[in-house]
Design a protein around this motif. Structure first.
Motif: not given
Length: 356
Positions: A55-73
């Motif tokens: 997944v692309a992580v271009p900015d802080a907002a994308a990084a902040e979404a990673l915990p929610a993504i990892m919880a369901q990936a």
């Protein structure tokens, strides 16, 4: 195709390198900030056969979404980082399975070292992703442009920087959009490094041209024993990347399972709409979880013999055709508009009896 000469790393529970099965990767094209949409696409790609997703992580907002993504990936997630090393730190803290950084734009050695320390503490591998589009200016000047040698030297510098701080869980890619250049770079990398190689032709193109370029480049390397994980980079639905990657692995004899589809190129003996029929059959069998070969042949005379190794098949006639199993005709004079359904009935029931 001996491929156990690389170190083995663990990407979210999936072994990469050291003789482990070659894995297929793709990359989400969703907005990473939208965790629900990103996870939904991951699930579709996992169902298609994807082993590792980026997944692309271009900015802080994308990084902040990673915990929610990892919880369901549904599979290991690689965070793709450019320019800002702090995003790599945030991704590691979010629990991603691996981090991909680019030596041409990630920054000074101390920033690379900071990423390495955090990843080491958390057991997260790092993929060094070198490509021709972001080579360091000094290397472009030294080699007069993007060359295989320049790509490998860039990789060497980054590997040295990581190992200098005691980090060893490294994967490497040295991608180019030029197939010949990509193959040359990977050959050099395989000779020089022991870290697992992520193989691909970057910016390969659309579904048709990109698949041809990727099949030639990736396939050539895999047949030489080079490559531990692959991505087919297409300007298309990521699911097409996954299907193409699996097809390349099967063609190289590196992946079993799933339906293998074969069909003849047609000739003057063909008396049915073989092209249309072949497309329909391929679509119908593509989702089957069966380790079988299905053939669609245009000629009743040669079809069963030429495809005798197929488990199930069609051989066309004039407005009708035959169905065969392992080279033996089991049904004849099947109307053209019933061939597809008749074939699927055979596949679904496994019937092999003689009949009309």
């Amino acid at each position: 195709m001996k491929r156990d000469g690389t170190r083995r790393i663990n990407v979210g529970g999936v072994a990469v390198g050291g003789g482990a099965p070659v894995t297929v990767q793709s990359m989400c094209n969703t907005d990473t900030c939208n965790a629900a949409e990103t996870v939904a696409q991951m699930r579709r790609l996992r169902a298609a056969g994807c082993d590792i997703i980026r997944v692309a992580v271009p900015d802080a907002a994308a990084a902040e979404a990673l915990p929610a993504i990892m919880a369901q990936a549904p599979m290991p997630v690689v965070a793709d980082i450019h320019f800002d090393y702090r995003l790599a730190l945030a991704a590691a803290e979010a629990g991603v399975s691996a981090v991909r950084i680019n030596p041409g734009n990630i920054g000074a050695p101390d920033r690379v070292a900071a990423v390495a320390r955090v990843c080491k503490d958390r057991g997260i591998p790092i993929r060094i992703g070198v490509n021709t589009g972001s080579l360091e200016k000094k290397l472009l000047a030294k080699y007069g442009g993007p060359t295989a040698e320049a790509l490998v030297e860039s990789a060497a510098g980054e590997i040295e920087a990581l190992r200098a701080v005691g980090f060893e869980d490294i994967a490497l890619s040295v991608k180019a959009s030029d197939v010949e250049l990509a193959v040359a770079a990977y050959r050099l990398a395989a000779e020089r490094f022991d870290c697992p190689l992520h193989v691909g032709v970057t910016e390969a193109g659309t579904s048709y041209g990109g698949l041809v370029n990727s099949a030639v480049g990736i396939g050539a390397l895999l047949m030489e024993g080079i490559g531990d994980t692959i991505r087919v980079s297409l300007t298309a639905d990521p699911a097409e990347e996954v299907r193409a990657g699996l097809a390349i692995l099967r063609a190289c004899g590196l992946r079993r399972g799933g339906v293998r589809f074969v069909s003849c190129p047609t000739c003057g003996r063909t008396r049915i709409d073989l092209i249309g029929l072949a497309r329909q059959v391929e679509e119908r069998v593509s989702g089957l979880d069966r380790d079988i070969t299905v053939a669609v042949m245009g000629c009743e005379v040669n079809g069963p013999g030429e495809a005798r190794e197929a488990d199930f098949g069609i051989a066309g006639g004039k407005g009708f055709g035959s169905l065969f199993v392992k080279g033996r005709v089991v049904r004849t004079k099947v109307p053209e508009d019933r061939l597809l359904d008749g074939l699927m009935e055979l596949i679904e029931t496994g019937r092999t009896e003689q009949g009309t």
